[in-house]
Design a protein around this motif. Structure first.
Motif, PDB file in Angstrom:
ATOM      1  N   LEU C 180       0.724  -1.244   0.108  1.00  0.00           N
ATOM      2  CA  LEU C 180      -0.159  -0.063   0.108  1.00  0.00           C
ATOM      3  C   LEU C 180       0.800   1.209  -0.010  1.00  0.00           C
ATOM      4  O   LEU C 180       1.666   1.517   0.950  1.00  0.00           O
ATOM      5  N   LYS C 181       0.564   2.088  -0.919  1.00  0.00           N
ATOM      6  CA  LYS C 181       1.335   3.268  -0.965  1.00  0.00           C
ATOM      7  C   LYS C 181       1.154   4.254   0.255  1.00  0.00           C
ATOM      8  O   LYS C 181      -0.128   4.067   1.057  1.00  0.00           O
ATOM      9  N   PRO C 182       1.853   5.153   0.854  1.00  0.00           N
ATOM     10  CA  PRO C 182       1.903   6.269   1.774  1.00  0.00           C
ATOM     11  C   PRO C 182       0.671   7.068   1.194  1.00  0.00           C
ATOM     12  O   PRO C 182       0.441   7.287  -0.033  1.00  0.00           O
ATOM     13  N   GLY C 183      -0.216   7.807   2.249  1.00  0.00           N
ATOM     14  CA  GLY C 183      -1.079   8.621   1.943  1.00  0.00           C
ATOM     15  C   GLY C 183      -2.588   8.279   1.781  1.00  0.00           C
ATOM     16  O   GLY C 183      -3.380   9.169   1.819  1.00  0.00           O
ATOM     17  N   ILE C 184      -2.674   7.032   2.273  1.00  0.00           N
ATOM     18  CA  ILE C 184      -4.218   6.339   2.387  1.00  0.00           C
ATOM     19  C   ILE C 184      -4.577   6.477   3.631  1.00  0.00           C
ATOM     20  O   ILE C 184      -4.183   5.913   4.472  1.00  0.00           O
ATOM     21  N   GLY C 185      -5.813   6.977   3.787  1.00  0.00           N
ATOM     22  CA  GLY C 185      -6.444   7.324   4.916  1.00  0.00           C
ATOM     23  C   GLY C 185      -6.935   8.730   5.230  1.00  0.00           C
ATOM     24  O   GLY C 185      -6.779   9.581   4.344  1.00  0.00           O
ATOM     25  N   GLU C 186      -7.704   8.804   6.458  1.00  0.00           N
ATOM     26  CA  GLU C 186      -8.311  10.296   6.511  1.00  0.00           C
ATOM     27  C   GLU C 186      -8.129  10.796   7.853  1.00  0.00           C
ATOM     28  O   GLU C 186      -7.714   9.799   8.748  1.00  0.00           O
ATOM     29  N   PRO C 187      -8.165  12.044   8.143  1.00  0.00           N
ATOM     30  CA  PRO C 187      -8.015  12.486   9.501  1.00  0.00           C
ATOM     31  C   PRO C 187      -8.975  12.350  10.458  1.00  0.00           C
ATOM     32  O   PRO C 187     -10.065  12.216   9.988  1.00  0.00           O
ATOM     33  N   VAL C 188      -8.733  12.526  11.831  1.00  0.00           N
ATOM     34  CA  VAL C 188      -9.627  12.839  12.671  1.00  0.00           C
ATOM     35  C   VAL C 188     -10.585  11.783  13.016  1.00  0.00           C
ATOM     36  O   VAL C 188     -10.041  10.525  13.532  1.00  0.00           O
ATOM     37  N   GLU C 190     -12.350   9.438  10.958  1.00  0.00           N
ATOM     38  CA  GLU C 190     -12.272   8.313   9.865  1.00  0.00           C
ATOM     39  C   GLU C 190     -10.754   8.045   9.738  1.00  0.00           C
ATOM     40  O   GLU C 190     -10.472   7.603   8.624  1.00  0.00           O
ATOM     41  N   LYS C 191      -9.908   7.837  10.735  1.00  0.00           N
ATOM     42  CA  LYS C 191      -8.671   7.565  10.582  1.00  0.00           C
ATOM     43  C   LYS C 191      -8.513   5.949   9.973  1.00  0.00           C
ATOM     44  O   LYS C 191      -9.673   5.344  10.320  1.00  0.00           O
ATOM     45  N   LEU C 192      -7.524   5.777   9.110  1.00  0.00           N
ATOM     46  CA  LEU C 192      -7.745   4.442   8.598  1.00  0.00           C
ATOM     47  C   LEU C 192      -7.727   3.076   9.642  1.00  0.00           C
ATOM     48  O   LEU C 192      -8.459   2.327   9.624  1.00  0.00           O
ATOM     49  N   ASP C 193      -6.878   3.517  10.870  1.00  0.00           N
ATOM     50  CA  ASP C 193      -6.995   2.404  11.778  1.00  0.00           C
ATOM     51  C   ASP C 193      -8.355   2.389  12.288  1.00  0.00           C
ATOM     52  O   ASP C 193      -8.722   1.362  12.995  1.00  0.00           O
ATOM     53  N   ALA C 194      -9.118   3.605  12.390  1.00  0.00           N
ATOM     54  CA  ALA C 194     -10.177   3.612  13.363  1.00  0.00           C
ATOM     55  C   ALA C 194     -11.143   2.711  12.434  1.00  0.00           C
ATOM     56  O   ALA C 194     -11.962   1.969  12.817  1.00  0.00           O
ATOM     57  N   MET C 195     -11.208   3.046  11.367  1.00  0.00           N
ATOM     58  CA  MET C 195     -12.238   2.339  10.221  1.00  0.00           C
ATOM     59  C   MET C 195     -11.865   0.728  10.181  1.00  0.00           C
ATOM     60  O   MET C 195     -12.704  -0.244  10.265  1.00  0.00           O
ATOM     61  N   LEU C 196     -10.683   0.510   9.949  1.00  0.00           N
ATOM     62  CA  LEU C 196     -10.120  -0.878  10.284  1.00  0.00           C
ATOM     63  C   LEU C 196     -10.612  -1.487  11.194  1.00  0.00           C
ATOM     64  O   LEU C 196     -11.045  -2.846  11.331  1.00  0.00           O
ATOM     65  N   ILE C 246       0.690   3.008   9.988  1.00  0.00           N
ATOM     66  CA  ILE C 246      -0.347   3.991   9.851  1.00  0.00           C
ATOM     67  C   ILE C 246       0.195   5.099  11.002  1.00  0.00           C
ATOM     68  O   ILE C 246       0.483   4.946  11.965  1.00  0.00           O
ATOM     69  N   LEU C 247       0.125   6.379  10.340  1.00  0.00           N
ATOM     70  CA  LEU C 247       0.401   7.403  11.288  1.00  0.00           C
ATOM     71  C   LEU C 247      -0.370   8.649  11.062  1.00  0.00           C
ATOM     72  O   LEU C 247      -0.582   9.128   9.918  1.00  0.00           O
ATOM     73  N   GLY C 248      -1.201   9.128  12.249  1.00  0.00           N
ATOM     74  CA  GLY C 248      -2.111  10.024  12.003  1.00  0.00           C
ATOM     75  C   GLY C 248      -3.404   9.578  11.275  1.00  0.00           C
ATOM     76  O   GLY C 248      -3.913  10.306  10.916  1.00  0.00           O
ATOM     77  N   GLY C 249      -3.481   8.267  11.186  1.00  0.00           N
ATOM     78  CA  GLY C 249      -4.558   7.828  10.622  1.00  0.00           C
ATOM     79  C   GLY C 249      -4.498   7.397   9.066  1.00  0.00           C
ATOM     80  O   GLY C 249      -5.297   7.373   8.335  1.00  0.00           O
ATOM     81  N   ILE C 250      -3.252   7.832   8.732  1.00  0.00           N
ATOM     82  CA  ILE C 250      -2.843   7.854   7.266  1.00  0.00           C
ATOM     83  C   ILE C 250      -1.726   6.885   6.985  1.00  0.00           C
ATOM     84  O   ILE C 250      -0.771   6.842   7.815  1.00  0.00           O
ATOM     85  N   SER C 251      -1.610   6.071   6.047  1.00  0.00           N
ATOM     86  CA  SER C 251      -0.834   4.980   5.686  1.00  0.00           C
ATOM     87  C   SER C 251       0.564   5.589   5.563  1.00  0.00           C
ATOM     88  O   SER C 251       0.606   6.500   4.673  1.00  0.00           O
ATOM     89  N   ASP C 252       1.592   5.073   5.866  1.00  0.00           N
ATOM     90  CA  ASP C 252       3.133   5.687   5.822  1.00  0.00           C
ATOM     91  C   ASP C 252       3.799   4.774   4.754  1.00  0.00           C
ATOM     92  O   ASP C 252       5.016   5.235   4.629  1.00  0.00           O
ATOM     93  N   GLY C 253       3.267   3.913   4.110  1.00  0.00           N
ATOM     94  CA  GLY C 253       4.042   3.055   3.200  1.00  0.00           C
ATOM     95  C   GLY C 253       4.607   1.835   3.735  1.00  0.00           C
ATOM     96  O   GLY C 253       5.078   0.750   2.856  1.00  0.00           O
ATOM     97  N   SER C 254       4.621   1.710   4.977  1.00  0.00           N
ATOM     98  CA  SER C 254       5.132   0.160   5.408  1.00  0.00           C
ATOM     99  C   SER C 254       4.033  -0.632   5.559  1.00  0.00           C
ATOM    100  O   SER C 254       2.918  -0.410   5.332  1.00  0.00           O
ATOM    101  N   ALA C 307      -9.985  -5.802   3.010  1.00  0.00           N
ATOM    102  CA  ALA C 307      -9.774  -5.270   1.659  1.00  0.00           C
ATOM    103  C   ALA C 307     -11.085  -4.356   1.317  1.00  0.00           C
ATOM    104  O   ALA C 307     -10.950  -3.305   0.804  1.00  0.00           O
ATOM    105  N   ILE C 308     -12.150  -4.426   1.877  1.00  0.00           N
ATOM    106  CA  ILE C 308     -13.558  -3.689   1.576  1.00  0.00           C
ATOM    107  C   ILE C 308     -13.204  -2.217   2.127  1.00  0.00           C
ATOM    108  O   ILE C 308     -13.301  -1.393   1.490  1.00  0.00           O
ATOM    109  N   THR C 309     -12.762  -2.113   3.277  1.00  0.00           N
ATOM    110  CA  THR C 309     -12.494  -0.963   3.926  1.00  0.00           C
ATOM    111  C   THR C 309     -11.066  -0.278   3.456  1.00  0.00           C
ATOM    112  O   THR C 309     -11.200   0.862   2.994  1.00  0.00           O
ATOM    113  N   LEU C 310     -10.266  -0.953   2.904  1.00  0.00           N
ATOM    114  CA  LEU C 310      -8.941  -0.226   2.250  1.00  0.00           C
ATOM    115  C   LEU C 310      -9.635   0.107   0.712  1.00  0.00           C
ATOM    116  O   LEU C 310      -9.015   1.508   0.313  1.00  0.00           O
TER     117      LEU C 310
END
Lengths: 332, 332, 332, 332
Positions: C180-188, C190-196, C246-254, C307-310
């Motif tokens: 997964l590229k960095p930059g995927i996810g949303e702030p506050v 709807e953070k990516l880890d929150a929705m996962l 994930i940093l700040g709810g957004i993917s960091d590329g790792s 997968a659906i969430t991502l």
């Protein structure tokens, strides 16, 4: 993207009463301030929060309507719904709420303009007075936003006499979207015309909306109504645009055209029978000066609501093809 | 609540072509089966999934429209949006998609009826033929769903001649909601009339919608237009209902009234100029028999879309007062 | 895009009980049929509706649980919420509902794969039995989906003894997203880890979720925990991945890494004290054979929910930059 | 309902740094002002808009982090997503954004309290230091919000030494909901625990969440884990609450219990290797004083996010039974 207060202010200024006899003389300065979402002139992705302070609002202006339900206003329906009402200025039923629509619309319009899309609205009738011709350059030369000198002169005479009678009158507005690509809109429940209708009908005082030939379509045969496609110089064209630029809820590349009906301003300074919040018969004479004709003030609101709706659809449309999803993922 | 297939089937049956000359003769059986959400006759809270199988659909019927864009149909706009199209029967632009609307509407109508709310729609004009009087008992006695014997006879003559010419015509429908309490609807963007407009305008072939006096409001003075409230026998009444039962986006307790414009059915069996998906000029003669007048088939769809919208608002309205929230929490 | 039943079936097959002693022996054929949205092998933009018929379901199997609330099942909570319950098979609290998750997930996985993104989940512990090493090739060689031969052997011995006791046991799963590229996810909110987390915790029997070091992070100093960025061969890398990608709810590329806790299957064939729907004390012995260990059957569900969430976030991300909006508008 | 600024201010005050050595010494006054939605002390149904001005924010504080990506912060991910970043204070990745969560939570908590529902959170571990006992009265007697005098003393010694090293440490929080009726929550994707997980995991620095026994459940047999129902004095009780008060996504009437993991505050005043926005290797020493332990400041945020989520579900639950819909329609 770049956005500044002036981008928004210029749309807000169109919304202000235009210091003519034909609109309320409240001095609404309506200066917008950007509170968040813009840094060094550019949007950061953070929600853009904007503030317009209400300077003219003085509570005592509204004391006589505190307990009485003005006819054809929302006083009664708000009170019966919530059991309680902020009687000062109509609350969310007040025209003041349109400030937010214009602020959002200003941003949407700026983006649409960068895509080559323009939205234009004007007053198309005042009572029974129709346009004799359409001269777009005349819209901003008269306080009524009518694109026709003759119709404007007739309307001004009519409004002068209505002001003397403390009466008001309804009218219609016309709105068109030019420069929109075909393919924008969604099927079934979220048709572009359905959502534009919702957007338009959410503006206070609207009573009807139609697209293309609209109600006149109901009197046509298919052989007269159907718009025929043809190719000319590699361009997809239509012989007519009776459908008003939308087929099956999706733009067809022609102008999108709408007509909108407005009722007369309900606030008039003649005595009217009504009831109060003790459910007793009474009457009311609404004080102050009010717009004898509301359409010119609704014109920028129409443009902004159309802009907001259209931009939403352009964003939604980005996911229509998997190739676009892939391109966006790998390149942005 | 109790729900059975028959509750839904009876609404679906209203939607079927009525074996008259004035509608398509496809034999659409349209039997609904409940797949989930109902156990021992009662809803369980699980989404109710329903299946209506499409029996009449034969692919070869549609071969001649595979590559050609029918005028005033959505063939072109779907193709340009998605780059690909299921040409068999119009896909989601087909009238077949209204089956889902009717199934959901049937359930909504059953609930609304238990709240004392009724929705009634009928054909109110065929081309230029207007109603001479309104006799509701006549609606189901004629294939055109017109509440007027004289207008029906005139319309039948008109449609007979249009069928000979392989042509079609537009018309209007009227819809009213009776028995609705005041206070239903939401402010600003989600006004009840805004959302009803969206619901109505999402039905295929609609070109306009208006409430109360509608476009006629634009020709009125406030002194003629405003509806005055008065009390009589402890009831809140209005001298007139020009606003059509909605003030500020919220129901006022009067009838909610709407008029809806429909364009003529675009499918006609005469040659029409158009283009194909190679973007070449061509022409098409649409085969098969089609409705010369679509409004009667839209009548149940209008009622169902209004019912769905209204029920949503009644549910939303439950949270309007904190006292209701508390009562519901402690007692249900 | 191209999609066929086989694309979905292969994911559904992973979800089936694997004919081992360690899962229920219900013969669930679970054949998927595409009902709409795909034409000539390609999606049309229409919602894809899929049907999987429930062949094994026989009502009498469930008669003994009709009136009795099984401990640690949702019988009681559904009944008290809705006042009524479809007792056959647990309704929406049944593991059967995960079929829909897998069908949607199969499509999401296919799209993600075309973007170079892979999702992998496996069983990471059975009771107290941990992995000794990680051999991904071993996951599909054992019925427990454990990537370690030694842990698998120990677990099989444990489960054999639990089957004899009619007991069950909990466990954990591990899931990772690679590519997964960095930059995927949303702030506050709807953070990516929150929705996962939401997606994962919506799967039955889950009791906890953690990212990266997870609960172990709570025992670390920043000097040990912080992941340092560095550049190597023009690539942005991190010395460690304690944050789990994930940093700040957004993917960091790792790699994005998650651990998920599952409770033991609550259905066991020993007598348990409980109450019935008359609110009387009683007891129940749940008949039939049940999974002594649920995690292997949850593995494909985890992958599909991720997968659906991502994919949702990848679509949302398309509008992050105005330049992407413009490119998409003009080119697709 | 009645609401005043003080209702909100008292929750905001809990969020402020508590003038101890163990939190940042920024002087955040954080006075809330109600801008709309409340009239004569009562809510009108209009959205409640609140303003808290940021007084302490001085741009030059942040100059040294303008171009450099702090390790384990969101600087990098925001920049790569949006291509642009407001580097002053972290923007939406800053702890300042939690003010909005607390304002909304204060209102939610007031309503929940009127329904007999209380939410309590506290610090449950600092690094490896666990609670020795739970004395709720001690929570507000110490700056770390730990309900245990002994653990507090140990933690203070640990934090003192970390401050000297310019280091920080992680920890855990515990949160419980008491007084909630059974039957609150939704099936399948919107399970109460799923949505609470999302709410909790949207708080900055969280790395894991678990319910009831949580990750420990994975080590249990069903015979040890299952919670048995029983009746006592007409009350529905459970012998244990290993499930943490939620079954199948719906509350079971027991306490809802959660544990939450927090990573160490990433801002530390020791040199750290990282990269800058030219993608060059560099290092950073973050200036200023930062919280050596973030959990105490997260405690009110947890309570507020849980309150907001729970109130949403209580409102959603109002429509669960048709009888409640009918009662609400006819009586409110």
């Amino acid at each position: 993207m770049y956005i500044c207060e002036e981008d928004i202010q210029k749309e807000l200024d169109k919304r202000k009463p235009n210091n003519s006899r034909y609109s309320t003389n409240r001095s609404e300065e309506d200066r917008v301030v950007i509170l968040s979402g813009v840094f060094e002139g550019k949007t950061t992705g953070t929600p853009i929060s904007l503030m317009v302070k209400n300077k003219d609002h003085i509570s005592k202006d509204y004391d006589n309507i505190k307990d009485v339900y003005r006819p054809s206003h929302a006083d009664f329906t708000y009170d019966i719904k919530y059991g309680f009402r902020d009687y000062r200025g109509g609350g969310r039923a007040s025209g003041r709420e349109t400030i937010g629509r214009v602020c959002a619309g200003a941003i949407a319009k700026k983006i649409l303009k960068s895509l080559g899309i323009e939205i234009l609205a004007y007053t198309s009738s005042v009572g029974n007075i129709k346009l004799k011709n359409v001269d777009l350059s005349y819209i901003d030369k008269n306080p009524l936003k009518i694109p026709c000198e003759e119709a404007t002169k007739q309307s001004i005479m009519l409004l002068d006499s209505l002001i003397k009678e403390n009466n008001s009158i309804g009218g219609t507005a016309y709105c068109e979207i030019t420069g929109l690509k075909p393919g924008i809109g969604e099927p079934v429940f979220e048709k572009l015309d359905a959502m534009l209708s919702k957007a338009i009908m959410s503006i206070g005082a609207t009573k009807g909306v139609e697209f293309g030939l609209g109600f006149l379509s109901s009197q046509k045969n298919a052989t007269d109504y159907n718009d025929n496609f043809y190719m000319e110089n590699d361009e997809i064209l239509k012989t007519t645009n009776n459908s008003g630029g939308i087929l099956g809820g999706i733009s067809d590349g022609s102008k999108i055209t709408m007509n909108i009906a407005f009722k007369p301003t309900p606030s008039i300074s003649v005595p009217q029978d009504t009831i109060n919040n003790n459910l007793e018969n009474t009457n009311i004479t609404i004080k102050g000066r009010h717009d004898p004709f509301i359409v010119p003030r609704a014109i920028p609101i129409i443009e902004c609501m159309v802009a907001i709706t259209l931009l939403d659809y352009i964003l939604i449309n980005m996911t229509k093809k998997i190739d676009c999803v892939k391109y966006a993922y790998f390149n942005f």
